[in-house]
Design a protein around this motif. Structure first.
Motif, PDB file in Angstrom:
ATOM      1  N   ASP A 131       1.506  -2.210  -4.698  1.00  0.00           N
ATOM      2  CA  ASP A 131       0.254  -1.457  -4.816  1.00  0.00           C
ATOM      3  C   ASP A 131      -0.446  -1.897  -6.098  1.00  0.00           C
ATOM      4  N   GLY A 137       0.850  -1.183   0.000  1.00  0.00           N
ATOM      5  CA  GLY A 137       0.000   0.000   0.000  1.00  0.00           C
ATOM      6  C   GLY A 137       0.883   1.228   0.000  1.00  0.00           C
ATOM      7  N   THR A 138       0.753   2.090  -1.001  1.00  0.00           N
ATOM      8  CA  THR A 138       1.684   3.215  -1.129  1.00  0.00           C
ATOM      9  C   THR A 138       0.964   4.566  -1.056  1.00  0.00           C
ATOM     10  N   CYS A 154       0.079  -0.969   4.872  1.00  0.00           N
ATOM     11  CA  CYS A 154      -0.378   0.420   4.829  1.00  0.00           C
ATOM     12  C   CYS A 154      -1.570   0.553   3.888  1.00  0.00           C
ATOM     13  N   THR A 155      -2.336  -0.504   3.781  1.00  0.00           N
ATOM     14  CA  THR A 155      -3.497  -0.572   2.909  1.00  0.00           C
ATOM     15  C   THR A 155      -4.747  -0.109   3.665  1.00  0.00           C
TER      16      THR A 155
END
Length: 378
Positions: free
Chosen positions: A36, A10-11, A73-74
């Motif tokens: 991502d 996740g970016t 980080c999603t």
């Protein structure tokens, strides 16, 4: 000290915080891969942070990059399944909050950790500043005395356009409103400082935002040690603050900040006649390091080096998630909830909406026009 290979999945915005803080870990981490589904965003993020491994599939990342740790980080609804995939592959997980959208989903981690031999940890970075460690040591000790009264306020502001992303403000994607997605950092720190909670009485409402979840919750909490606390989680507060205050027998400890704190953000006030003892007790603690992601990352690496359980691991993260579930359960049933009440078969074990109880309660009490409830359901 080992250098750990790290991948970020996740970016979006929070991923940049992770990448920046990884660069401040004194070469304890090597950022080897990012993932991502949005290739343009992935490429821009990887270019900015000098990341070689670039993937649009977590499965491929795990197989090819072979990281030691994956940072999730999603969006919230993706955390638990991605965590389980990593753990089953034998890769440690550091997940952004909330760790899962329900206790039922979270409890699936037990099997994955056992089978894969890896560990899960949740990003609760406020626990890791030196001042919070000092406060935790002193609360309940001889100098500060027993904790008696506390408050924990997350008073933030999110305008209507914040919810333009289709997954925001929904039970299905975020699991709840500010109780799950915003105040969780502050009340996690409160639980870290005061220990196990015993009973929660709460309310929740949708005051102004066109969401399906609450935009405000408030709880009265009794702790096992006898302390009483109030906890407020709001997205309606133009003057944003994050505050914790704990009144002990001989000292008051206060923390006031917004999204992260340094030692200067803590205030210690002694009861009359205890000034010298309180000052000596506080200044006698190490207080150099502030809170933040890098502090948690370093604590994680130290634990792995020593073969110890990860800090903010599955057990303590579950306690915080259970507290959030108790706020919802109490708010939407009108009944107090005790720790341990929410077990398989309980309506709030499978989701914070309590099998639709939350949606019905919020729709029936929402302030403003009927259009607000209609917009929330859309």
């Amino acid at each position: 000290m080992q250098t750990y290979k790290v991948a970020i999945v996740g970016t979006g915005g929070i991923a940049a915080v992770h990448a920046s803080n990884l660069s401040r870990t004194n070469n304890r981490a090597e950022l080897v891969a990012a993932c991502d589904v949005d290739d343009a965003r992935l490429q821009a993020f990887a270019d900015e942070h000098g990341i070689t491994g670039r993937y649009q599939s977590l499965t491929e990342l795990l197989a090819e990059a072979k990281p030691d740790i994956v940072h999730l980080c999603t969006p919230p609804m993706m955390h638990i399944d991605q965590a389980i995939e990593c753990l089953e592959a034998g890769v440690h997980v550091l997940s952004e909050k909330p760790p899962a959208l329900s206790l039922a989903d979270f409890d699936r981690l037990n099997t994955a950790e056992t089978e894969g031999g890896a560990q899960f940890s949740c990003v609760f970075q406020h626990r890791f500043g030196d001042a919070s460690a000092a406060a935790r040591t002193l609360i309940g000790g001889t100098d500060f005395g027993r904790p008696l009264v506390a408050r924990c306020d997350t008073l933030w502001y999110r305008p209507d356009e914040y919810f333009d992303l289709p997954w925001r403000g929904t039970w299905k994607a975020e699991g709840g409103g500010p109780t799950m997605g915003h105040g969780i950092h502050q009340f996690d720190l409160l639980l870290h400082l005061l220990g196990p909670w015993e009973e929660v009485n709460a309310i929740a409402s949708r005051q102004a935002r066109a969401t399906s979840t609450e935009d405000l919750s408030a709880a009265l909490v009794r702790f096992e040690n006898g302390a009483a606390a109030t906890v407020i989680n709001s997205l309606l507060s133009p003057r944003e603050t994050s505050d914790i205050r704990v009144d002990c027998e001989f000292a008051t400890i206060e923390l006031s900040h917004l999204y992260g704190y340094a030692t200067k953000d803590w205030t210690i006030t002694a009861a009359p006649g205890h000034e010298d003892a309180i000052s000596a007790a506080w200044t006698g603690q190490p207080l150099e390091r502030g809170s933040g992601h890098s502090a948690q990352f370093l604590a994680m690496y130290d634990a792995l080096d020593a073969g110890q359980p990860l800090p903010a691991g599955a057990d303590s993260a579950r306690q915080t998630l259970e507290f959030a579930a108790a706020i919802y359960a109490s708010a939407f049933t009108g009944q107090p909830v005790r720790r341990g009440d929410i077990v398989p078969g309980h309506p709030f074990y499978g989701g914070m909406d309590g099998e639709g109880r939350g949606t019905r309660a919020l729709d029936s009490t929402a302030l403003g026009s009927t259009a607000l409830a209609s917009a929330a359901r859309a």
